[in-house]
Design a protein around this motif. Sequence first.
Motif, PDB file in Angstrom:
ATOM      1  N   UNK A   1      -4.267  78.158  16.438  1.00 14.02           N
ATOM      2  CA  UNK A   1      -5.268  78.858  17.246  1.00 14.02           C
ATOM      3  C   UNK A   1      -6.624  78.265  16.887  1.00 14.02           C
ATOM      4  N   UNK A   2      -7.441  78.037  17.903  1.00 14.77           N
ATOM      5  CA  UNK A   2      -8.712  77.348  17.719  1.00 14.77           C
ATOM      6  C   UNK A   2      -9.845  78.142  18.366  1.00 14.77           C
ATOM      7  N   UNK A   3     -11.058  77.852  17.888  1.00 10.32           N
ATOM      8  CA  UNK A   3     -12.270  78.412  18.471  1.00 10.32           C
ATOM      9  C   UNK A   3     -13.170  77.254  18.887  1.00 10.32           C
ATOM     10  N   UNK A   4     -13.457  77.177  20.158  1.00 11.84           N
ATOM     11  CA  UNK A   4     -14.379  76.186  20.711  1.00 11.84           C
ATOM     12  C   UNK A   4     -15.709  76.887  20.927  1.00 11.84           C
TER      13      UNK A   4
ATOM     14  N   UNK B   1     -20.743  71.107  23.936  1.00 11.54           N
ATOM     15  CA  UNK B   1     -19.909  71.243  22.750  1.00 11.54           C
ATOM     16  C   UNK B   1     -20.759  71.426  21.496  1.00 11.54           C
ATOM     17  N   UNK B   2     -20.399  72.419  20.681  1.00 11.76           N
ATOM     18  CA  UNK B   2     -21.035  72.625  19.384  1.00 11.76           C
ATOM     19  C   UNK B   2     -20.018  72.387  18.267  1.00 11.76           C
ATOM     20  N   UNK B   3     -18.852  73.059  18.357  1.00 13.57           N
ATOM     21  CA  UNK B   3     -17.861  72.892  17.293  1.00 13.57           C
ATOM     22  C   UNK B   3     -16.479  73.303  17.764  1.00 13.57           C
ATOM     23  N   UNK B   4     -15.482  72.815  17.026  1.00 10.69           N
ATOM     24  CA  UNK B   4     -14.095  73.202  17.222  1.00 10.69           C
ATOM     25  C   UNK B   4     -13.520  73.490  15.846  1.00 10.69           C
ATOM     26  N   UNK B   5     -13.057  74.699  15.644  1.00  6.44           N
ATOM     27  CA  UNK B   5     -12.489  75.076  14.345  1.00  6.44           C
ATOM     28  C   UNK B   5     -11.132  75.719  14.539  1.00  6.44           C
ATOM     29  N   UNK B   6     -10.286  75.527  13.544  1.00  9.48           N
ATOM     30  CA  UNK B   6      -8.976  76.175  13.543  1.00  9.48           C
ATOM     31  C   UNK B   6      -9.147  77.530  12.888  1.00  9.48           C
TER      32      UNK B   6
END
Length: 72
Positions: free
Chosen positions: A54-57, A64-69
């Motif tokens: 599961x990720x947070x964009x 785009x700022x960030x992509x984290x799991x």
Amino acid sequence: MKYYFSMNMTRDEIMPYYQGKALSIVVRAECGLKVQFPAMHIRKYVTLAGVQGRFCLETVNNKFISLTKVNY
């Protein structure tokens, strides 16, 4: 804006994105919207099995700022 989504792609499915042959990824966020982001940002989450989780964009003004799991 934060968009949460789950991804489950095999190694073979993710390879075009990892290799740069496909430039962007389109996913359906949990809120129901389709969101698109540069494929290069998923590379750090690719394992021998592919990409799962599961990720947070995070975006600001659709940039785009960030992509984290994230954890469920």
